[in-house]
Design a protein around this motif. Structure first.
Motif, mmCIF file in Angstrom:
data_model
loop_
_atom_site.group_PDB
_atom_site.id
_atom_site.type_symbol
_atom_site.label_atom_id
_atom_site.label_comp_id
_atom_site.label_asym_id
_atom_site.label_seq_id
_atom_site.Cartn_x
_atom_site.Cartn_y
_atom_site.Cartn_z
ATOM 1 N N VAL A 1 0.675 5.665 -0.206
ATOM 2 C CA VAL A 1 -0.044 7.113 -0.459
ATOM 3 C C VAL A 1 0.919 7.708 -1.086
ATOM 4 N N SER B 1 0.970 11.561 -3.629
ATOM 5 C CA SER B 1 0.441 12.924 -3.692
ATOM 6 C C SER B 1 1.467 13.745 -4.774
ATOM 7 N N GLU C 1 0.836 -1.340 0.036
ATOM 8 C CA GLU C 1 -0.145 -0.107 -0.161
ATOM 9 C C GLU C 1 0.886 1.277 -0.030
ATOM 10 N N ARG D 1 -8.772 11.435 -4.354
ATOM 11 C CA ARG D 1 -8.192 12.769 -3.886
ATOM 12 C C ARG D 1 -9.259 13.688 -3.217
#
Length: 97
Positions: free
Chosen positions: A56, A58, A54, A96
């Motif tokens: 994350v 941005s 997993e 998002r």
């Protein structure tokens, strides 16, 4: 972030395609995957092989980076068998929001 690097902007590449200088130009994450679509996919695949399943992500600017990733990196990862779900650009953008 500058204090973390002893005031130096040198040696901010900490491994292939991993840049530790992102905090010098914006808040948030302290490292960034950088490079071509293939290079970013290569690094994600390396992390996956190490057992990381997993992430994350941005980007900046957010909307443009979401499209960049969804339209260019996700198909590469799917082609390598690393994504088996029907994730679409719309899914990335919805996440998002």
């Amino acid at each position: 972030m500058l204090a973390l690097h002893g005031g130096s902007r040198e040696s901010l590449v900490v491994s292939p395609n991993l840049w530790a200088g992102i905090g010098l130009v914006r808040g948030g994450a302290g490292t960034a995957l950088v490079g071509s679509h293939e290079e970013v996919a290569d690094r994600i695949e390396e992390y996956h092989r190490l057992g990381i399943d997993e992430f994350v992500f941005s980007g900046y600017p957010n909307l443009e980076e979401s499209y960049w990733f969804g339209e260019n990196v996700i198909p590469i990862l799917r082609g390598r068998g690393l994504l088996d779900d029907p994730l679409t650009v719309a899914d990335v953008l919805a996440a998002r929001a």
